[in-house]
Write an enzyme that holds these catalytic residues in place. Structure first.
Site, PDB file in Angstrom:
ATOM      1  N   GLU A   1      -4.796  -0.591  -1.830  1.00 10.15           N
ATOM      2  CA  GLU A   1      -4.153   0.463  -1.039  1.00 10.15           C
ATOM      3  C   GLU A   1      -5.119   1.104  -0.038  1.00 10.15           C
ATOM      4  OE1 GLU A   1      -1.918   4.762  -1.708  1.00 10.15           O
ATOM      5  OE2 GLU A   1      -1.810   3.230  -3.271  1.00 10.15           O
TER       6      GLU A   1
ATOM      7  N   LYS B   1       0.012   9.866  -9.849  1.00 13.13           N
ATOM      8  CA  LYS B   1      -0.209   8.537  -9.274  1.00 13.13           C
ATOM      9  C   LYS B   1      -1.431   8.565  -8.367  1.00 13.13           C
ATOM     10  CE  LYS B   1       0.322   5.128  -6.074  1.00 13.13           C
ATOM     11  NZ  LYS B   1      -0.359   4.984  -4.767  1.00 13.13           N
TER      12      LYS B   1
ATOM     13  N   ASP C   1      -9.041  -2.394 -19.057  1.00  8.83           N
ATOM     14  CA  ASP C   1      -7.592  -2.606 -19.087  1.00  8.83           C
ATOM     15  C   ASP C   1      -6.879  -1.403 -18.466  1.00  8.83           C
ATOM     16  OD1 ASP C   1      -4.930  -3.050 -19.677  1.00  8.83           O
ATOM     17  OD2 ASP C   1      -5.285  -3.649 -21.749  1.00  8.83           O
TER      18      ASP C   1
ATOM     19  N   HIS D   1      -3.627   8.652   6.106  1.00 10.86           N
ATOM     20  CA  HIS D   1      -3.185   7.424   5.473  1.00 10.86           C
ATOM     21  C   HIS D   1      -2.784   6.383   6.511  1.00 10.86           C
ATOM     22  CE1 HIS D   1      -1.544   4.894   2.294  1.00 10.86           C
ATOM     23  NE2 HIS D   1      -0.478   4.717   3.053  1.00 10.86           N
TER      24      HIS D   1
END
Length: 446
Positions: free
Chosen positions: A85, A280, A296, A393
């Site tokens: 991202e 998130k 993990d 962004h």
């Protein structure tokens, strides 16, 4: 239409790819070419990657970026981040630089307890079961000695085994709830091996317990498995400074910035729709470091989101407050991580990432990962309450759009300059690009 295939796992790698191309690719040659482009030219290294999982056909690459200048407990760290991202690595680095000037990050591990459970069904009286458990508990520890011996020598092992009555949730359902200290290993295989041995011993001993009827002796072991919810394997990371030092946003006075920042967290705690997106953003930073270090991230994600709901509703993992003239911002988060075993000993880039981090212990890695999440959250919330998230962004996303359009290096340079002080959207980049392409290439401004 895709047809079923028998014995797929027994096919060679080339045969798997041929079947895949025949069944799914419109352009077989191009599809196979793309798959093979991502093979490692080092044959030995490619075999290593092929054997990480089953039915491998190629490698799926993620960019590995670097966020420098993280001052944590008085020491600088360069943090590797594996993520696809845009803006995540840049935002982390920006937050690191911001807090570097204000004393840096503080982090400490609150606990390292891992959890595993033997889930079983028993239809008799609880008092009898409890008597049985108390009588054979030492044998449960002893049965695992061959597994735990080396871990015990280093100070780890099984720290407790408890009998838990869960019949208020499900008829006849009980647990052996076990806690573990796995030191620098994440410990999944170690824990599961211990649990399976404990379960076999528990069931066997039940057959010989005189206090049970023949029916009560028939304890049904349903499953034995570690839990990825580790609320006692947690780490805290924090920053603080005088409110007057929150002075890098020219259009917003420090006091207003602090108040608005704190209000953003009140909103995340009041509304799960916002809390999920808020968290998130935290996981953007956490997952990227977890991936880079061969841990993990699915286990971490599952445990973290359960922890976010520990108060009965889904809330922010981070907190902020103003106390007098001081601004405080912190995170407490469960992180079951390892720096030995698994991919840490196999994947060359994982080894390199850990070397970049100066080969941390599991506890040190917990601190670094928590700081990465806190930094990412600070950068995101700071953007949200000031200029908005899209400005930064979309500037980072601009190159992705241009690459999709097949822009030349000259065109990329032009558009980076063109959008320096303009709002970027996907549609207007396409329109501007097509407009430029409709002219002669020589018209690109220098």
């Amino acid at each position: 239409m895709t047809l079923p295939v028998n014995g797929f796992s027994k096919l060679s790698k080339e045969e798997k790819i041929t079947w895949l191309a025949d069944q799914h690719f419109l352009n077989k040659e191009e599809g196979i070419k793309t798959i093979k482009q991502y093979w490692n030219t080092n044959e030995q290294l490619q075999v290593l990657h092929d054997e990480f999982i089953e039915n491998t056909i190629t490698n799926f690459y993620l960019p590995l970026g670097i966020a420098p200048n993280f001052l944590i407990n008085g020491q600088y760290h360069t943090i590797p981040m594996a993520i696809e991202e845009s803006s995540v690595v840049a935002a982390a680095g920006k937050a690191a630089k911001y807090w570097q000037k204000r004393g840096g990050f503080k982090a400490n591990v609150l606990g390292t307890e891992k959890i595993g459970q033997v889930h079983f069904m028993y239809s008799g009286a609880f008092a009898k079961l409890n008597d049985f458990f108390n009588s054979i508990q030492p044998k449960l520890f002893k049965a695992t000695n061959s597994i735990t011996e080396n871990m015990q020598k280093r100070g780890g092992g099984i720290t407790s085994i408890e009998l838990r009555d869960k019949t208020n949730k499900l008829d006849n359902y009980y647990q052996l709830h076990c806690s573990f200290e796995t030191l620098d290993a994440m410990g999944a295989n170690f824990i599961n091996s211990c649990l399976e041995t404990i379960a076999k011993t528990f069931k066997k001993e039940a057959q010989n317990f005189d206090g049970f009827t023949s029916e009560e002796k028939d304890i049904q072991i349903v499953m034995s498995i570690l839990s990825n919810y580790v609320p006692n394997c947690t780490v805290r990371a924090e920053v603080s400074c005088k409110i007057e030092d929150l002075n890098e946003d020219k259009d917003m006075p420090p006091k207003q910035f602090a108040e608005k920042f704190v209000r953003a967290f009140a909103i995340a705690n009041a509304d799960p729709h916002r809390a999920v997106t808020h968290n998130k953003g935290i996981m953007n930073g956490i997952d990227a470091v977890v991936l880079a270090t061969g841990n993990d991230f699915r286990a971490v994600e599952a445990g973290v989101h359960a922890y976010a709901s520990k108060n009965g509703s889904y809330q922010s993992l981070t907190n902020a407050r103003v106390d007098g003239d001081t601004f405080y911002f912190w995170i407490e988060i469960p992180l079951a991580l390892g720096t030995v075993g698994g991919l840490t000993n196999l994947h060359p880039l994982v080894k390199l990432s850990l070397e970049i981090l100066e080969n941390p212990s599991a506890k040190e890695l917990m601190k670094i990962v928590a700081v990465a999440g806190l930094a990412q959250n600070f950068a995101a919330v700071r953007s949200l309450i000031t200029e908005g998230i899209q400005k930064g962004h979309m500037k980072m996303h601009l190159l992705n759009i241009l690459n999709q359009l097949g822009a030349s290096e000259e065109e990329k340079k032009y558009f980076i300059k063109f959008y320096k002080d303009k709002t970027i959207t996907h549609s207007n980049v396409i329109n501007e690009f097509n407009s430029l392409r409709s002219k002669n290439d020589s018209s690109i401004p220098k």
